[in-house]
Design a protein around this motif. Structure first.
Motif, PDB file in Angstrom:
ATOM      1  N   GLU A  97      29.479  22.343 -37.502  1.00 45.23           N
ATOM      2  CA  GLU A  97      30.588  23.152 -36.978  1.00 45.23           C
ATOM      3  C   GLU A  97      31.395  22.371 -35.937  1.00 45.23           C
ATOM      4  O   GLU A  97      32.633  22.430 -35.930  1.00 45.23           O
ATOM      5  N   VAL A 114      35.085  28.410 -37.058  1.00 44.73           N
ATOM      6  CA  VAL A 114      34.264  28.086 -38.230  1.00 44.73           C
ATOM      7  C   VAL A 114      33.352  29.257 -38.535  1.00 44.73           C
ATOM      8  O   VAL A 114      32.683  29.781 -37.645  1.00 44.73           O
ATOM      9  N   TYR A 135      32.523  24.999 -45.165  1.00 45.59           N
ATOM     10  CA  TYR A 135      32.446  26.214 -44.361  1.00 45.59           C
ATOM     11  C   TYR A 135      33.757  26.985 -44.439  1.00 45.59           C
ATOM     12  O   TYR A 135      34.831  26.396 -44.529  1.00 45.59           O
ATOM     13  N   ALA A 137      36.746  28.882 -42.767  1.00 46.45           N
ATOM     14  CA  ALA A 137      37.409  28.630 -41.481  1.00 46.45           C
ATOM     15  C   ALA A 137      38.763  29.319 -41.442  1.00 46.45           C
ATOM     16  O   ALA A 137      39.314  29.706 -42.477  1.00 46.45           O
TER      17      ALA A 137
END
Length: 186
Positions: A97, A114, A135, A137
């Motif tokens: 992250e 994130v 991820y 986001a």
């Protein structure tokens, strides 16, 4: 069975002892390495250099309309001309992250929050194995603008398949299209 030839009886007897020891060790399942690793790179039992693992992260950045930010790799990047989810290599001591926030700040001149992990992919190449974690986001400050990429494009999920993607990003594209995942970012 190990084959050998010796011209001296003394050498023959000594070599015979060594051969028997090696055969016993092999029968016990103890690997025998015959090549020296002078590069300090990981090698398999035959002395063949193993590919290096590169740990990278990518951000599936959504806008308020649910479109996803796609980044076109420029000519000065490795594998130019393919699309990717922006991100980069994880540095020592960083969490995935933290890396995403740093990379997006450096590459796209904006700040993101994130969310959850979407995909964890391993993609082998001839020289390295890429581990890509993507991820969810969202941009929380600024507007993305490319520093190293040739182009940025906001695209609805249903059209992601129309782009030529970097191989490591394809599993994430397929998952997004299959699941039409809702966002979990505030």
């Amino acid at each position: 069975m190990i084959q050998y030839q010796c011209t001296s009886l003394f050498l023959f007897q000594r070599f015979q002892c060594i051969v028997k020891l090696i055969e016993r060790l092999c029968n016990l399942g103890i690997p025998m390495y015959t090549r020296m690793n002078v590069t300090n790179k990981p090698m398999d039992e035959m002395g063949v250099e193993l590919p290096q693992e590169v740990d990278v992260v990518g951000a599936v950045i959504r806008d308020s309309e649910g479109r996803i930010l796609c980044a076109l790799r420029s000519d000065n990047m490795s594998t130019p001309g393919v699309w990717e989810f922006p991100g980069g290599k994880i540095e020592a001591g960083e969490t995935p992250e933290q890396t995403l926030r740093r990379e997006i700040r450096e590459e796209l001149h904006c700040e993101i929050s994130v969310g959850s992990l979407l995909q964890d992919v391993r993609h082998p190449t001839p020289h390295q194995e890429i581990r890509l974690r993507t991820y969810e986001a969202r941009v929380i400050q600024g507007d993305p603008s490319p520093r190293d990429h040739a182009c940025l494009l906001w695209l609805p999920v249903v059209y992601l398949h129309s782009l030529l993607w970097a191989p490591a990003d394809i599993p994430t594209v397929k998952r997004l299209q299959r699941e039409q995942l809702p966002t979990d970012i505030d």
